[in-house]
Design a protein around this motif. Structure first.
Motif, short mmCIF file in Angstrom:
data_model
loop_
_atom_site.label_atom_id
_atom_site.label_comp_id
_atom_site.label_asym_id
_atom_site.label_seq_id
_atom_site.Cartn_x
_atom_site.Cartn_y
_atom_site.Cartn_z
N ASP A 35 1.03 -0.66 -0.10
CA ASP A 35 -0.14 -0.10 0.26
C ASP A 35 0.84 1.38 -0.02
OD1 ASP A 35 -2.85 1.39 0.55
OD2 ASP A 35 -1.27 2.07 1.96
N GLU A 36 0.69 2.11 -0.98
CA GLU A 36 1.91 3.50 -0.81
C GLU A 36 1.45 4.11 0.17
OE1 GLU A 36 -2.65 4.69 -3.06
OE2 GLU A 36 -1.61 2.86 -2.52
N VAL A 254 -6.78 -11.04 -9.59
CA VAL A 254 -6.27 -11.09 -7.95
C VAL A 254 -7.45 -10.53 -7.35
CG1 VAL A 254 -4.99 -11.48 -5.87
CG2 VAL A 254 -3.88 -12.15 -8.11
N ALA A 255 -8.15 -11.21 -6.43
CA ALA A 255 -9.50 -10.40 -5.84
C ALA A 255 -9.28 -9.53 -4.65
CB ALA A 255 -10.52 -11.40 -4.94
N ILE A 256 -7.78 -10.25 -3.71
CA ILE A 256 -7.72 -9.09 -2.83
C ILE A 256 -7.07 -7.07 -3.40
CG2 ILE A 256 -5.78 -9.66 -0.75
CD1 ILE A 256 -5.66 -12.28 -1.22
N PRO A 257 -7.63 -6.26 -2.24
CA PRO A 257 -7.02 -5.30 -2.72
C PRO A 257 -5.94 -5.18 -2.13
CG PRO A 257 -9.88 -4.60 -1.61
CD PRO A 257 -8.52 -6.47 -1.41
N ASN A 258 -5.17 -4.04 -3.31
CA ASN A 258 -3.91 -3.89 -3.44
C ASN A 258 -3.01 -4.60 -4.01
OD1 ASN A 258 -4.00 -1.61 -1.67
ND2 ASN A 258 -3.58 -2.68 -0.10
N LEU A 259 -3.44 -5.77 -4.07
CA LEU A 259 -3.02 -6.78 -5.28
C LEU A 259 -3.82 -7.16 -6.29
CD1 LEU A 259 -2.31 -9.38 -2.11
CD2 LEU A 259 -0.28 -7.52 -3.85
N ASN A 260 -4.92 -6.76 -6.50
CA ASN A 260 -6.17 -6.77 -7.81
C ASN A 260 -5.48 -5.90 -9.24
OD1 ASN A 260 -6.58 -4.40 -6.44
ND2 ASN A 260 -8.51 -4.43 -6.75
N ALA A 261 -4.82 -5.11 -8.82
CA ALA A 261 -4.11 -4.56 -10.12
C ALA A 261 -2.91 -3.54 -10.02
CB ALA A 261 -5.57 -3.30 -10.33
#
Length: 304
Positions: A35-36, A254-261
């Motif tokens: 996470d930035e 990937v469905a997990i936020p921060n890893l999804n895009a």
């Protein structure tokens, strides 16, 4: 419905206890994923403190400020005052402010001097005494991490949307409204303390004394904060001028936020921690080894 679905799409019939547990787990996920708003700060200060205890303290203090802001955010969510996030994109302004604070901290570590481009080295006319510069370095201002956490907390993403617009409004009264934010912050804090300890231990390089490690850690922290801060501010200005940039993303599946895009936030983490952090560490390590060789050469000449 699996656990991930429950976490990212909480059902309606949740008890207060279940809401708080979900908030805490979301915080763990937030702290564990790139996470930035968290990783660059924790990395910089933890590396600068060059010890497990110092790294954990950096993660704790940053998350303390972050937790306070998240408690405020979920309270605003309960009161319906967080709608500003749905009307305006605040990523740009937050990046700018975070970047400025990072650059100020980096400049402080490097004795208040702006870092110049290494043109003097390219031209073969380096004018800084590296040994004198070593004595000028300051320890990272660890208490500044609280300020970083407070500011970074205004950044908004998928996790913040869930605790603010889904979980907080389900609390029975405004007195309970800060709790999802607090639990989310504590979850983030748990992971940031762990990562802070891991980042700090990157400085335990073989054949380096405590003073050597301090130099490498402080120099790396100063460079990452300063140049990383400039990067954050530049990206923030670009987003303010061209908001569509913030919508750019390549799905990873990937469905997990921060890893999804792969998006602007992900690229900031990679560039500041992955590229700038590693490059700064290598540069600082080479500098300290060069200093040690120069000192050893001078000692041998004096004996002769």
């Amino acid at each position: 419905m699996n656990l991930l679905d429950v976490l990212l799409n909480p059902p309606l019939n949740l008890t207060i206890g279940e809401i708080l547990v979900i908030s805490f787990i979301l915080g763990l996920m937030h702290g564990a994923t790139p996470d930035e708003h968290t990783w660059p700060i924790t990395f910089s200060y933890a590396v600068g403190k060059y010890s497990t205890k110092g790294g954990m303290k950096a993660g704790f203090l940053f998350s303390l400020g972050f937790t306070a802001q998240r408690a405020l955010l979920t309270t605003l969510g309960f009161l319906g005052l967080a709608e500003i996030y749905t009307r305006y994109n605040l990523d740009g302004p937050v990046y700018v402010v975070v970047g400025i604070v990072m650059a100020i901290a980096g400049s402080y570590i490097l004795e208040g001097r702006y870092i110049h481009l290494p043109i003097d080295k390219i031209l073969g006319s380096e004018h800084h005494d590296p040994i004198a510069e070593r004595s000028e370095l300051k320890d990272p201002p660890i208490k500044m991490t609280i300020v970083h956490g407070l500011i970074a907390g205004f950044g908004f993403g998928a996790y913040a949307s869930i605790i603010t617009f889904v979980l907080a409004p389900r609390m029975p009264s405004v007195l309970y409204a800060p709790l999802p934010g607090v639990m989310f912050g504590l979850g983030t804090m748990t992971m940031q303390i762990i990562f802070g300890a891991l980042f700090a231990n990157l400085m335990k390089v073989k054949k380096l004394t405590e003073d050597d490690i301090r130099y490498v850690g402080s120099k790396t922290a100063g460079r990452v904060l300063y140049y990383g801060g400039m990067t954050f501010s530049l990206v923030g200005i670009l987003i303010v001028l061209f908001p569509s940039i913030d919508n750019w993303a390549i799905s990873t599946g990937v469905a997990i936020p921060n890893l999804n895009a792969v998006d602007v936030g992900f690229l900031l983490v990679v560039s500041v921690v992955g590229i700038l952090g590693v490059v700064s560490m290598i540069m600082s390590y080479r500098e300290i080894m060069r200093m040690k060789r120069n000192v050893e050469g001078t000692s041998r000449e004096a004996k002769i």
